[in-house]
Design an enzyme around this catalytic site. Structure first.
Site, short mmCIF file in Angstrom:
data_model
loop_
_atom_site.label_atom_id
_atom_site.label_comp_id
_atom_site.label_asym_id
_atom_site.label_seq_id
_atom_site.Cartn_x
_atom_site.Cartn_y
_atom_site.Cartn_z
N HIS A 1 45.27 88.51 31.19
CA HIS A 1 44.33 87.88 30.22
C HIS A 1 44.92 88.17 29.02
O HIS A 1 44.47 88.06 28.06
CB HIS A 1 43.03 87.90 29.93
CG HIS A 1 42.32 87.35 31.11
ND1 HIS A 1 42.52 87.60 32.46
CD2 HIS A 1 41.06 86.36 31.11
CE1 HIS A 1 41.43 87.00 33.21
NE2 HIS A 1 40.61 86.15 32.43
N GLU B 1 43.86 74.20 37.11
CA GLU B 1 44.79 73.93 36.26
C GLU B 1 45.81 72.83 36.77
O GLU B 1 46.49 72.08 35.63
CB GLU B 1 45.85 75.21 35.76
CG GLU B 1 44.89 76.29 35.23
CD GLU B 1 43.65 76.96 36.10
OE1 GLU B 1 43.87 76.85 37.32
OE2 GLU B 1 42.79 77.84 35.63
#
Lengths: 344, 324
Positions: free
Chosen positions: A136, A68
């Site tokens: 998540h 990321e």
């Protein structure tokens, strides 16, 4: 992909895909960078938004490692050199791996340069509790409203998703688009259980939805309900139900959190005098706190009831469906809050 | 005369010497201004590493870009920013290269190919990968260069940025100026490798080491890896062994430095070393060097006067430049 005439009802995932495709056709500086995109036989990102785009734009779908920091750093670097990246992560929770690049670098680069550098970076972020456990599931829009230099939009339906995405790509500034997993309407292997239909008729013609403009989705006189994303859909259901019970709700889809459409919000609050804010972010420091403070600070004399905030609990998102349903504002919790506020 | 010096030629070599000297004199002047309390802020200085910035930047072409760190004064001068725009930024003036919004740790001017420097350790590497990616996507024959220290090589950003650059053969060069200390921590305490460049093998790219106090060695090595990147050969790590002659920041007295190491490196002043080479090569006379010295001093002094005479920003200028 684009449907034939007469078959133009698209889901959010399809509308976003169409929006990205059109912008990439329109401007060769636009490109996608992210995890698990553009893999033949893959999913087109976690929720099918970029599905098949590698066939149309083989050079401009940059599939990255699970990395990321490099996604957002590379998006920024390319934007500084004139490109217009659309960067995405599979789940918003992964943004936290790249906070330096987003918060210190992307948001500040223009400012640090004394206004000489433009940073047209679009960041796409899937959010929302959807039975995946704590990592998540997070809705972290509120974290970023505290960061100067980033615009924030939250489309609740396919029309707004495409229009806000296009506006974001053309904006010339960092824009984060928060997309709810249960609203995408993703199909096939990536279909989501518990999905709410957020598809809309999408005109063939090019259009944008301006950033910073809320939309009144239901007119009413008793209570103003301010919401976004999945909670907006739940608020609308409750408002419809309450109509028959004699409570008239004005439901506003904020659509943008930064900049916030304070004019649109204040106009409604001046009419109803009562405010209920419904959000999926955790309550402490949630965006609802900011919106409530703006109202209380600017038009206190128009309030005839305390501002009510209905939000997720101040806990991680629990996995067990029983607990998760308790964590996210339910129809019952929303209804209870509105009824009590209306009766004040 | 070495082959590389011959190739560089007298004119360019003297220009390189002048830039190195300009960096040193600039830093000396800034230190005085800071310690006297005339200059605001904090400072991270570049004394001793001049050969790194000048050697690499002299090997770049028009359109190439660099990114630096919290210690960017030397890179800014080496990349052609004027002493005036740098000094004014250090004073927080409107005439500064970032209009006073960045300060000492954020020097840059994209018109001259330098990104406003990134003060988060390791933060510039992923951005440089992205700048290189833009060159690649737009089919431009340019190269993006990241300068960073030994400390940054332990950051996750180092790994992610170089890996992404490697898999796409992005035209980037990652220049690690190993000055032996991350703030007060010696590199040997935080890294078991003898050479940070050895990490290149983890990414399937080249890692090369050069003497960072020998500007000709820096130039020669940099030229090779830059050429490779420019021609589609992908990124490299270039480690330059060097030494920070000054403290980490502000009033740091370097009490943590090892005596033998300090003596060794202080005797290897990159400017004095290059001066000897230029004189031996017959590229200049003592008088030429004296003239350069005076020119540099005048330029620095002019920059101080310019910065001090420049207007302060209005307080409310703080509200501008957030969005385009």
């Amino acid at each position: 992909m684009a449907k034939k005439d007469g078959n133009r009802v698209l889901t959010i995932a399809e509308a976003l895909r169409e929006g990205i495709t059109e912008e990439m056709e329109r401007d060769e500086k636009v490109f996608c960078i992210g995890e698990d995109i553009g893999i033949p036989g893959g999913w087109g990102g976690a929720f099918t938004v970029t599905l098949g785009l590698e066939k149309l734009f083989p050079e401009r779908i940059i599939n990255t490692p699970i990395s990321e920091i490099s996604i957002f750093g590379a998006a920024l670097g390319s934007a500084i050199m004139g490109m217009k990246p659309i960067a995405d992560v599979q789940y918003g929770d992964f943004l936290f791996c790249a906070m330096d690049q987003i918060v210190n670098q992307i948001s500040m680069m223009r400012y640090i340069s004394g206004g000489k550098i433009k940073v047209p970076v679009v960041i796409r972020v899937p959010v929302g509790a959807s039975n995946r456990g704590p990592q998540h599931a997070h809705s972290m829009e509120s974290w970023f409203i505290n960061v100067p230099g980033i615009k924030i939009v939250c489309p609740s339906n396919a029309y707004d998703a495409k229009g806000l995405l296009k506006a974001a790509i053309r904006d010339g500034n960092p824009v984060m688009i928060f997309e709810h997993k249960l609203l995408y309407g993703s199909k096939g292997a990536r279909a989501e259980k518990g999905t709410i239909d957020a598809s809309r008729y999408i005109p063939k013609e090019d259009y944008i939805v301006p950033i910073g403009k809320a939309e009144v989705l239901r007119k009413g006189n008793d209570v103003t309900i301010l919401s976004t994303l999945l909670m907006l859909h739940r608020s609308l259901s409750v408002a419809e139900q309450l109509e028959s019970e004699g409570v008239s709700c004005e439901v506003i889809d904020l659509r943008s959190l930064v900049p916030l459409d304070t004019e649109g919000i204040f106009n409604s609050v001046k009419k109803t005098g009562k405010v209920v804010i419904v959000e999926e972010c955790t309550k402490r420091g949630g965006w609802g706190a900011e919106v409530a403070a703006r109202i209380a600070e600017s038009i206190p004399d128009h309030l005839i009831a305390p501002i009510k905030r209905i939000a997720a609990l101040d806990t991680p998102v629990p996995f067990s469906p029983v607990m998760e349903n308790y964590y996210v504002p339910s129809l019952e919790r929303i209804k209870d809050g509105i009824v009590k506020t209306a009766a004040y | 005369m070495s082959k590389i010096l011959k190739k560089i030629g007298a004119q360019k070599a003297l220009e390189m010497y002048k830039r190195m000297l300009k960096i040193r004199r600039f830093e000396e002047r800034v230190r005085y201004l800071f310690l006297e309390g005339i200059m605001p802020g904090t400072i991270h200085q570049y004394d001793g590493q001049e050969a790194c910035a000048v050697g690499v930047c002299s090997a770049l072409a028009d359109g190439d870009v660099i990114a630096s760190t919290h210690r960017p004064h030397g890179h800014a001068i080496a990349k052609g920013l004027t002493c005036k725009e740098i000094m004014a930024e250090l004073f927080g003036k409107t005439t500064g290269c970032c209009k006073g919004k960045g300060g000492s740790m954020h020097l840059g001017n994209m018109d001259k190919g330098m990104l406003p420097s990134i003060a988060i350790v390791g933060g510039n590497l992923p951005i440089v990968t992205g700048m290189g990616l833009a060159f690649k996507l737009r089919s431009k024959k340019n190269v993006a260069v990241s300068f960073f220290g030994d400390g940054a090589s332990n950051e996750g950003a180092f790994h992610e940025a170089i890996n992404l650059a490697a898999i796409y053969d992005i035209p980037a060069v990652f220049v690690c100026e190993n000055n032996l200390y991350g703030a007060s921590t010696h590199v040997s305490i935080v890294c078991k490798l003898k050479n940070i460049a050895d990490r290149a093998c983890a990414y399937g790219i080249d890692g090369v080491v050069a003497d960072g106090n020998d500007v000709l060695a820096v130039y020669e090595t940099a030229e090779k890896v830059i050429k490779k990147a420019r021609n589609g050969g992908g990124p490299s790590i270039l480690e330059l062994k060097t030494f920070r002659r000054c403290g980490h920041s502000r009033r740091d007295s370097k009490a943590y430095m090892r005596k033998e190491e300090l003596d060794y490196w202080m005797a290897r002043d990159p400017i004095a070393m290059f001066k000897d080479i230029l004189l031996k090569a017959g590229f200049c006379s003592e008088e030429d060097l004296e003239r350069i010295s005076k020119e540099v001093d005048a330029e620095v002094e002019e920059a101080v006067e310019y910065a001090q005479a420049s207007p302060d920003p209005r307080p409310e200028d703080a509200l501008e430049d957030i969005f385009a």
